[in-house]
Design a protein around this motif. Sequence first.
Motif: not given
Length: 420
Positions: A10-18, A24-29, A58-63, A255-263
């Motif tokens: 109940a005292d946590s400020a965030h839903f999870d560590a993600l 940069h770690a998020r993008i790499a994942e 071959s689809i291994d980057s945002l580009r 609005l903060v984009v949800a984890e598990d969503v690449l926008l």
Amino acid sequence: MQAMHDLPGADSAHFDALETRDPHARIAEFEARLPVLLESALHAPGWRRHLGDVVPRSIDSLRALARLPPLRKSDLIALQRELPPLAGLLAQPLASFGRAFASPGPIYGIEGRRDDPWRAARGLFAAGLRRGDLMLNTFSYHLTPGGFILDSAARALGCTVIPAGPINTDLQLDVIEHLKPVAYAGTPDFLKILLDAASRSGRDVSSLRAAIVSGAALGSSLQAHFRACGVEAFQIYATADLGLVAYETAAHEGLVVAEDVLLEIVQPGTGEPLPDGEVGEVVVTSFDLDRPWIRLALGDLSAVLPGHSPCGRTHTRIRGWLGRADQTTKVKGMFVWPEQVAEIVRRHPQLARARLVVARSGQTDTMLLRAEAAPASEQLAASVSETLRAVTKLGGRIELVAPGVLPDDGKLIDDTRPVG
């Protein structure tokens, strides 16, 4: 989704560590997961048809992802008609899912069998909901997934849900007075109706302290009105296709984009990514292997905000809804499509041309269908009104005008509501 025993305290400020990890770690994942997502999607005939002979590895980057063609949400109606069920875009059999839906359009969709299948619990957590809280859910549970998106998210957090749906105001107030929910979920328009009705009639709705709103614009004046009534409102941006896209936090700075969503924010019509800060169309990729979405163009306009949220979450922030990239719009939480206006005209041979004008009256969305007819009559207007409700699941006024009055510009929906 976290298991119940792993839920934040109940005292946590965030839903999870993600939520607070290095960007940069998020993008790499995300980039590491893209080939797996493509591999899963290509098991579905609809994705094979749309993506062609793409090689998943071959689809291994945002580009590389940006080179793939967007799939337009507005095209799903025709695609689903051509290749049922659901345009062949499911990577798993329909029987493996828990629910199936028919949203206006119609666009058909499904819900998974896991806890919080729409991944919306983190949005409710950011709004302050915690285990043991009671939430009044006024989103519809009938054919469309809105009610289930919020219901499953709240129950995954350990909350109790009142599945009210959009029932009449007096009964909603009875429920609030008796059960005393601390949170409301629904459109901002309906929340204002409830609070204003309670004020006029002296009903006690003081238990409500938080509102999770979606489906209509929440301007700063309306948010301030709710705050003056003792209710802090938080926007969530979700769709019937993939669930949570982005959510508002206590910082109330975008609005903060949800984890598990690449926008991505792209140039409407081309799909080319735009620099941060520029207004463009929202395109999302969701890492759900059962119902993958790869560059789904939602038709909404937004822009990326610079920096990170003061709340400590590090994912991309967007400004929220800034309009539509096409004529499709959302009224009282329901999508309205140009094809629906054309269908109304088709059902009434007396009509030559029609235009649906969407406006704002106070804090409420309104619809006016202007249609050319010769001859015009009250009986025809009444019949067209019934068809409008049957096709869009929404009511509106009808104005029959003489042939040649409406502009011949191809526009079927004219959304005149102010943005922001």
